[in-house]
Design a protein around this motif. Structure first.
Motif, PDB file in Angstrom:
ATOM      1  N   MET A   4       0.840  -1.182   0.000  1.00 32.94           N
ATOM      2  CA  MET A   4       0.000   0.000   0.000  1.00 32.94           C
ATOM      3  C   MET A   4       0.879   1.237   0.000  1.00 32.94           C
ATOM      4  O   MET A   4       1.913   1.280   0.647  1.00 32.94           O
ATOM      5  CB  MET A   4      -0.904   0.021   1.230  1.00 32.94           C
ATOM      6  CG  MET A   4      -1.861   1.201   1.212  1.00 32.94           C
ATOM      7  SD  MET A   4      -3.010   1.198   2.573  1.00 32.94           S
ATOM      8  CE  MET A   4      -2.316   2.489   3.573  1.00 32.94           C
ATOM      9  N   LEU A   5       0.462   2.235  -0.697  1.00 37.54           N
ATOM     10  CA  LEU A   5       1.137   3.526  -0.755  1.00 37.54           C
ATOM     11  C   LEU A   5       0.144   4.590  -0.325  1.00 37.54           C
ATOM     12  O   LEU A   5      -0.971   4.634  -0.830  1.00 37.54           O
ATOM     13  CB  LEU A   5       1.613   3.813  -2.179  1.00 37.54           C
ATOM     14  CG  LEU A   5       2.089   5.235  -2.467  1.00 37.54           C
ATOM     15  CD1 LEU A   5       3.346   5.555  -1.669  1.00 37.54           C
ATOM     16  CD2 LEU A   5       2.333   5.418  -3.950  1.00 37.54           C
ATOM     17  N   LYS A   6       0.525   5.405   0.637  1.00 40.03           N
ATOM     18  CA  LYS A   6      -0.317   6.517   1.071  1.00 40.03           C
ATOM     19  C   LYS A   6       0.523   7.771   1.041  1.00 40.03           C
ATOM     20  O   LYS A   6       1.604   7.815   1.620  1.00 40.03           O
ATOM     21  CB  LYS A   6      -0.852   6.272   2.484  1.00 40.03           C
ATOM     22  CG  LYS A   6      -1.744   7.392   2.977  1.00 40.03           C
ATOM     23  CD  LYS A   6      -2.272   7.105   4.361  1.00 40.03           C
ATOM     24  CE  LYS A   6      -3.132   8.254   4.851  1.00 40.03           C
ATOM     25  NZ  LYS A   6      -3.604   8.035   6.220  1.00 40.03           N
ATOM     26  N   ILE A   7       0.037   8.784   0.348  1.00 40.88           N
ATOM     27  CA  ILE A   7       0.713  10.078   0.268  1.00 40.88           C
ATOM     28  C   ILE A   7      -0.220  11.097   0.900  1.00 40.88           C
ATOM     29  O   ILE A   7      -1.372  11.202   0.515  1.00 40.88           O
ATOM     30  CB  ILE A   7       1.025  10.461  -1.189  1.00 40.88           C
ATOM     31  CG1 ILE A   7       1.929   9.417  -1.831  1.00 40.88           C
ATOM     32  CG2 ILE A   7       1.659  11.840  -1.252  1.00 40.88           C
ATOM     33  CD1 ILE A   7       2.136   9.603  -3.318  1.00 40.88           C
ATOM     34  N   SER A   8       0.290  11.838   1.864  1.00 44.31           N
ATOM     35  CA  SER A   8      -0.537  12.794   2.570  1.00 44.31           C
ATOM     36  C   SER A   8       0.227  14.095   2.754  1.00 44.31           C
ATOM     37  O   SER A   8       1.389  14.081   3.154  1.00 44.31           O
ATOM     38  CB  SER A   8      -0.910  12.204   3.934  1.00 44.31           C
ATOM     39  OG  SER A   8      -1.674  13.110   4.676  1.00 44.31           O
ATOM     40  N   PHE A   9      -0.411  15.208   2.442  1.00 44.34           N
ATOM     41  CA  PHE A   9       0.170  16.534   2.641  1.00 44.34           C
ATOM     42  C   PHE A   9      -0.775  17.336   3.522  1.00 44.34           C
ATOM     43  O   PHE A   9      -1.986  17.261   3.356  1.00 44.34           O
ATOM     44  CB  PHE A   9       0.335  17.275   1.301  1.00 44.34           C
ATOM     45  CG  PHE A   9       1.235  16.591   0.331  1.00 44.34           C
ATOM     46  CD1 PHE A   9       2.609  16.785   0.376  1.00 44.34           C
ATOM     47  CD2 PHE A   9       0.715  15.759  -0.640  1.00 44.34           C
ATOM     48  CE1 PHE A   9       3.437  16.164  -0.531  1.00 44.34           C
ATOM     49  CE2 PHE A   9       1.532  15.128  -1.555  1.00 44.34           C
ATOM     50  CZ  PHE A   9       2.899  15.332  -1.495  1.00 44.34           C
ATOM     51  N   THR A  10      -0.233  18.090   4.431  1.00 35.74           N
ATOM     52  CA  THR A  10      -1.031  18.975   5.276  1.00 35.74           C
ATOM     53  C   THR A  10      -0.575  20.402   5.035  1.00 35.74           C
ATOM     54  O   THR A  10       0.625  20.677   5.006  1.00 35.74           O
ATOM     55  CB  THR A  10      -0.842  18.608   6.763  1.00 35.74           C
ATOM     56  OG1 THR A  10      -1.191  17.236   6.935  1.00 35.74           O
ATOM     57  CG2 THR A  10      -1.733  19.446   7.654  1.00 35.74           C
TER      58      THR A  10
END
Length: 102
Positions: free
Chosen positions: A1-7
């Motif tokens: 699984m790949l999760k990319i998150s930006f805040t």
């Protein structure tokens, strides 16, 4: 699984694809998948390809105002300016109490 998150990312799209913090989202995803490195990818690059015939992909674009919260044990401020103004006022009051001639 790949999760990319930006805040609180800086996001723009001028018709050439989404950019996040000045980088192409396509390039970010390909680099994270390992299919692109330093601008090189595709056939002949020596990098692997990615393929899935059953894959969930979620992209959420949720624009909002930038937020700032500075919290100490005694106070909460919602901007640096607000904190500086209150600290300055507090400093002036404390100095006036310490030196009543001023």
């Amino acid at each position: 699984m790949l999760k990319i998150s930006f805040t609180n990312a800086e996001v723009s799209d001028h018709g050439y694809g989404l950019e996040v913090n000045g980088k192409s989202l396509e390039d970010i995803i390909s680099t994270a998948l390992g299919t692109k490195l330093k601008g090189n990818g595709g056939y002949g690059s020596g990098l692997p390809s990615f393929s899935s015939n059953s894959c969930d992909v979620t992209v959420t674009i949720n624009p909002h105002d930038k937020e700032c919260e500075i919290e100490t044990g005694d106070n909460v401020w919602h901007s640096v300016e607000e904190m500086e103004a209150e600290k300055s006022e507090q400093f002036q009051e404390e100095n006036a109490e310490a030196d009543p001639e001023k």
